[in-house]
Design a protein around this motif. Structure first.
Motif, PDB file in Angstrom:
ATOM      1  N   PRO A  72     -38.458   7.160  18.713  1.00 56.66           N
ATOM      2  CA  PRO A  72     -38.633   5.706  18.757  1.00 56.66           C
ATOM      3  C   PRO A  72     -39.968   5.288  18.160  1.00 56.66           C
ATOM      4  CG  PRO A  72     -37.819   6.540  20.870  1.00 56.66           C
ATOM      5  CD  PRO A  72     -38.200   7.749  20.050  1.00 56.66           C
ATOM      6  N   LEU A  73     -39.934   4.259  17.323  1.00 60.89           N
ATOM      7  CA  LEU A  73     -41.164   3.730  16.741  1.00 60.89           C
ATOM      8  C   LEU A  73     -41.896   2.896  17.786  1.00 60.89           C
ATOM      9  CD1 LEU A  73     -39.786   2.634  13.248  1.00 60.89           C
ATOM     10  CD2 LEU A  73     -41.042   4.707  13.824  1.00 60.89           C
ATOM     11  N   PRO A  74     -43.222   3.043  17.903  1.00 57.32           N
ATOM     12  CA  PRO A  74     -43.961   2.293  18.934  1.00 57.32           C
ATOM     13  C   PRO A  74     -43.911   0.794  18.675  1.00 57.32           C
ATOM     14  CG  PRO A  74     -45.472   3.402  17.422  1.00 57.32           C
ATOM     15  CD  PRO A  74     -44.101   3.913  17.090  1.00 57.32           C
ATOM     16  N   PRO A 106     -39.975   5.976   4.482  1.00 61.68           N
ATOM     17  CA  PRO A 106     -39.145   6.758   5.421  1.00 61.68           C
ATOM     18  C   PRO A 106     -38.438   7.937   4.772  1.00 61.68           C
ATOM     19  CG  PRO A 106     -37.966   4.810   4.738  1.00 61.68           C
ATOM     20  CD  PRO A 106     -39.297   4.765   4.033  1.00 61.68           C
ATOM     21  N   LEU A 107     -39.183   8.807   4.104  1.00 63.16           N
ATOM     22  CA  LEU A 107     -38.590   9.988   3.499  1.00 63.16           C
ATOM     23  C   LEU A 107     -38.643  11.149   4.481  1.00 63.16           C
ATOM     24  CD1 LEU A 107     -40.087   9.774  -0.099  1.00 63.16           C
ATOM     25  CD2 LEU A 107     -37.795   9.126   0.628  1.00 63.16           C
ATOM     26  N   PRO A 108     -37.631  12.023   4.472  1.00 63.92           N
ATOM     27  CA  PRO A 108     -37.708  13.211   5.333  1.00 63.92           C
ATOM     28  C   PRO A 108     -38.968  14.011   5.040  1.00 63.92           C
ATOM     29  CG  PRO A 108     -35.496  12.941   4.436  1.00 63.92           C
ATOM     30  CD  PRO A 108     -36.356  11.938   3.740  1.00 63.92           C
ATOM     31  N   GLY A 109     -39.659  14.395   6.069  1.00 67.85           N
ATOM     32  CA  GLY A 109     -40.925  15.093   5.915  1.00 67.85           C
ATOM     33  C   GLY A 109     -42.133  14.212   6.143  1.00 67.85           C
ATOM     34  N   THR A 110     -41.941  12.874   6.188  1.00 67.01           N
ATOM     35  CA  THR A 110     -43.055  11.974   6.480  1.00 67.01           C
ATOM     36  C   THR A 110     -43.478  12.145   7.935  1.00 67.01           C
ATOM     37  OG1 THR A 110     -42.269  10.390   4.839  1.00 67.01           O
ATOM     38  CG2 THR A 110     -43.817   9.578   6.486  1.00 67.01           C
ATOM     39  N   ARG A 140     -47.260   8.879  14.809  1.00 64.61           N
ATOM     40  CA  ARG A 140     -46.542   9.994  14.205  1.00 64.61           C
ATOM     41  C   ARG A 140     -45.115   9.566  13.904  1.00 64.61           C
ATOM     42  NH1 ARG A 140     -48.343  15.420  17.579  1.00 64.61           N
ATOM     43  NH2 ARG A 140     -50.522  15.434  16.934  1.00 64.61           N
ATOM     44  N   LEU A 141     -44.676   9.812  12.683  1.00 55.95           N
ATOM     45  CA  LEU A 141     -43.372   9.359  12.241  1.00 55.95           C
ATOM     46  C   LEU A 141     -42.499  10.548  11.884  1.00 55.95           C
ATOM     47  CD1 LEU A 141     -44.611   6.544   9.833  1.00 55.95           C
ATOM     48  CD2 LEU A 141     -44.144   6.361  12.263  1.00 55.95           C
ATOM     49  N   THR A 142     -41.223  10.457  12.193  1.00 55.77           N
ATOM     50  CA  THR A 142     -40.251  11.476  11.792  1.00 55.77           C
ATOM     51  C   THR A 142     -38.974  10.746  11.389  1.00 55.77           C
ATOM     52  OG1 THR A 142     -41.196  13.018  13.400  1.00 55.77           O
ATOM     53  CG2 THR A 142     -39.063  13.580  12.458  1.00 55.77           C
ATOM     54  N   PHE A 143     -38.716  10.686  10.092  1.00 56.59           N
ATOM     55  CA  PHE A 143     -37.535  10.007   9.569  1.00 56.59           C
ATOM     56  C   PHE A 143     -36.544  11.029   9.016  1.00 56.59           C
ATOM     57  CE2 PHE A 143     -40.482   6.457   9.502  1.00 56.59           C
ATOM     58  CZ  PHE A 143     -39.675   5.383   9.861  1.00 56.59           C
ATOM     59  N   ASP A 144     -35.288  10.605   8.932  1.00 57.27           N
ATOM     60  CA  ASP A 144     -34.246  11.411   8.325  1.00 57.27           C
ATOM     61  C   ASP A 144     -33.247  10.467   7.655  1.00 57.27           C
ATOM     62  OD1 ASP A 144     -32.796  13.556   7.515  1.00 57.27           O
ATOM     63  OD2 ASP A 144     -32.217  14.233   9.514  1.00 57.27           O
ATOM     64  N   ARG A 145     -32.511  11.007   6.692  1.00 61.38           N
ATOM     65  CA  ARG A 145     -31.479  10.208   6.039  1.00 61.38           C
ATOM     66  C   ARG A 145     -30.239  10.114   6.925  1.00 61.38           C
ATOM     67  NH1 ARG A 145     -32.831   9.838   0.547  1.00 61.38           N
ATOM     68  NH2 ARG A 145     -34.327  11.408  -0.139  1.00 61.38           N
ATOM     69  N   TYR A 146     -29.510   9.009   6.773  1.00 63.40           N
ATOM     70  CA  TYR A 146     -28.214   8.887   7.429  1.00 63.40           C
ATOM     71  C   TYR A 146     -27.192   9.753   6.689  1.00 63.40           C
ATOM     72  CZ  TYR A 146     -28.959   5.152  10.839  1.00 63.40           C
ATOM     73  OH  TYR A 146     -29.356   4.422  11.934  1.00 63.40           O
ATOM     74  N   PRO A 177     -28.386  11.035  11.943  1.00 65.30           N
ATOM     75  CA  PRO A 177     -29.357  11.781  11.140  1.00 65.30           C
ATOM     76  C   PRO A 177     -28.705  13.016  10.514  1.00 65.30           C
ATOM     77  CG  PRO A 177     -30.309  11.135  13.249  1.00 65.30           C
ATOM     78  CD  PRO A 177     -28.856  10.807  13.324  1.00 65.30           C
ATOM     79  N   ALA A 178     -29.050  13.269   9.247  1.00 68.58           N
ATOM     80  CA  ALA A 178     -28.401  14.348   8.503  1.00 68.58           C
ATOM     81  C   ALA A 178     -28.597  15.699   9.183  1.00 68.58           C
ATOM     82  CB  ALA A 178     -28.938  14.384   7.074  1.00 68.58           C
ATOM     83  N   THR A 179     -29.782  15.953   9.737  1.00 67.50           N
ATOM     84  CA  THR A 179     -30.025  17.254  10.366  1.00 67.50           C
ATOM     85  C   THR A 179     -29.120  17.475  11.563  1.00 67.50           C
ATOM     86  OG1 THR A 179     -31.825  16.212  11.621  1.00 67.50           O
ATOM     87  CG2 THR A 179     -32.422  17.382   9.596  1.00 67.50           C
ATOM     88  N   LEU A 180     -28.765  16.424  12.284  1.00 67.96           N
ATOM     89  CA  LEU A 180     -27.890  16.548  13.444  1.00 67.96           C
ATOM     90  C   LEU A 180     -26.418  16.584  13.039  1.00 67.96           C
ATOM     91  CD1 LEU A 180     -29.642  14.079  15.936  1.00 67.96           C
ATOM     92  CD2 LEU A 180     -29.937  16.542  15.746  1.00 67.96           C
ATOM     93  N   VAL A 181     -26.048  15.729  12.089  1.00 70.11           N
ATOM     94  CA  VAL A 181     -24.642  15.659  11.679  1.00 70.11           C
ATOM     95  C   VAL A 181     -24.215  16.952  10.987  1.00 70.11           C
ATOM     96  CG1 VAL A 181     -23.022  14.456  10.168  1.00 70.11           C
ATOM     97  CG2 VAL A 181     -24.628  13.149  11.561  1.00 70.11           C
ATOM     98  N   ASN A 182     -25.068  17.508  10.150  1.00 71.95           N
ATOM     99  CA  ASN A 182     -24.714  18.740   9.434  1.00 71.95           C
ATOM    100  C   ASN A 182     -24.620  19.945  10.368  1.00 71.95           C
ATOM    101  OD1 ASN A 182     -24.644  17.353   7.005  1.00 71.95           O
ATOM    102  ND2 ASN A 182     -26.787  17.775   6.550  1.00 71.95           N
ATOM    103  N   ALA A 183     -25.199  19.847  11.548  1.00 68.31           N
ATOM    104  CA  ALA A 183     -25.145  20.961  12.501  1.00 68.31           C
ATOM    105  C   ALA A 183     -23.930  20.889  13.423  1.00 68.31           C
ATOM    106  CB  ALA A 183     -26.419  20.986  13.341  1.00 68.31           C
ATOM    107  N   LEU A 184     -23.100  19.853  13.317  1.00 66.26           N
ATOM    108  CA  LEU A 184     -21.927  19.738  14.174  1.00 66.26           C
ATOM    109  C   LEU A 184     -20.886  20.794  13.800  1.00 66.26           C
ATOM    110  CD1 LEU A 184     -21.483  15.852  14.293  1.00 66.26           C
ATOM    111  CD2 LEU A 184     -22.570  17.326  15.993  1.00 66.26           C
ATOM    112  N   PRO A 185     -20.192  21.377  14.778  1.00 64.55           N
ATOM    113  CA  PRO A 185     -19.167  22.389  14.477  1.00 64.55           C
ATOM    114  C   PRO A 185     -17.915  21.742  13.909  1.00 64.55           C
ATOM    115  CG  PRO A 185     -19.240  21.946  16.828  1.00 64.55           C
ATOM    116  CD  PRO A 185     -20.371  21.179  16.226  1.00 64.55           C
ATOM    117  N   SER A 186     -17.189  22.521  13.107  1.00 61.82           N
ATOM    118  CA  SER A 186     -15.914  22.073  12.538  1.00 61.82           C
ATOM    119  C   SER A 186     -14.870  23.181  12.759  1.00 61.82           C
ATOM    120  CB  SER A 186     -16.067  21.783  11.054  1.00 61.82           C
ATOM    121  OG  SER A 186     -14.849  21.345  10.494  1.00 61.82           O
TER     122      SER A 186
END
Length: 243
Positions: A72-74, A106-110, A140-146, A177-186
């Motif tokens: 969450p952003l302050p 808001p680039l990943p890695g920021t 401190r910021l942590t962004f990810d792509r949709y 977030p891409a990091t969470l969605v790509n880790a979902l099982p199929s």
């Protein structure tokens, strides 16, 4: 020899004696003088320069359709400022204070907001005071792509071993977030509530990880009819006997 309490009582009586037996107008005049003295002292103190910490509200501007913050952003940022007492009082009370406009990349890695980005926004919002420092750990910021994935569903239950079922919907789109969605099982597992005796017509909640949003919130489970394998076996047996 008089003790400390006795001397204190004599001092209080000496101080109160001149005010005893006076007219009501006397007490009103004394009260007005005390209030006026306190007001003049307060106004004189607010004309001086102080350094203190205030909480500045923040307004974040970024492409929210493509990027998502993983934390969450302050909503506000504590900063140390220097200025006249009147201006500091306004800043503390929020009178006429506008949120500081912050525009992160808001680039990943920021991980942090550059100093030139936050200092300009804070100085504009806290007009009339000098911004000295800020609590860097709070920005401190942590962004990810949709990202969006369409995953088939599968029933994970002992009942699924006893008979075939159909899940409605059979395929669900997950967005987050891409990091969470790509880790979902199929395929994505669907669990029955504990103690479910019959799965036919049961609706279960589709549980997704935090910050991941599925296109369907519930899944309907329908029991399929038994296959006709035994009937086909009898036909084959009859053909053999005719031959």
């Amino acid at each position: 020899m008089a003790g400390p309490l006795t001397r204190a009582g004599r001092l209080v009586r000496w101080f109160v004696r001149p005010f005893a037996g006076q007219e009501p107008s006397f007490y009103r005049a004394v009260t007005a003088c005390l209030l006026a003295a306190g007001l003049f002292w307060q106004m004189n103190a607010l004309n001086k320069t102080y350094t203190t910490r205030v909480s500045c509200p923040l307004a974040w501007h970024y492409d929210s359709a493509r990027y998502v913050p993983l934390r969450p952003l302050p909503a506000a940022l504590p900063v140390t400022v220097t200025g006249q007492g009147w201006r500091l009082l306004r800043a503390n009370m929020g009178w006429g204070t506008h949120p500081a406009d912050l525009r992160p990349v808001p680039l990943p890695g920021t991980r942090y907001l550059p100093p030139e980005a936050w200092r300009r926004g804070l100085q504009t919002a806290l007009e009339g005071v000098q911004v000295n420092e800020w609590a860097g750990d709070t920005l401190r910021l942590t962004f990810d792509r949709y990202a969006t994935r369409r995953l088939p569903l599968v029933l994970v239950s002992d009942s699924a071993r006893e008979h075939s079922v159909r899940l409605t919907p059979a395929v669900v789109a997950f967005r987050g977030p891409a990091t969470l969605v790509n880790a979902l099982p199929s395929p994505y597992p669907v669990s029955l509530p504990p103690g479910t005796a019959d799965t036919n017509g049961t609706e279960v909640d589709l549980v997704a990880p935090a910050r991941v949003r599925p296109s369907a919130s519930t899944v309907r489970i329908t029991k399929l009819a038994p296959t006709a394998e035994p009937a086909r076996g009898r036909r084959r047996a009859s053909k053999t006997s005719k031959n």
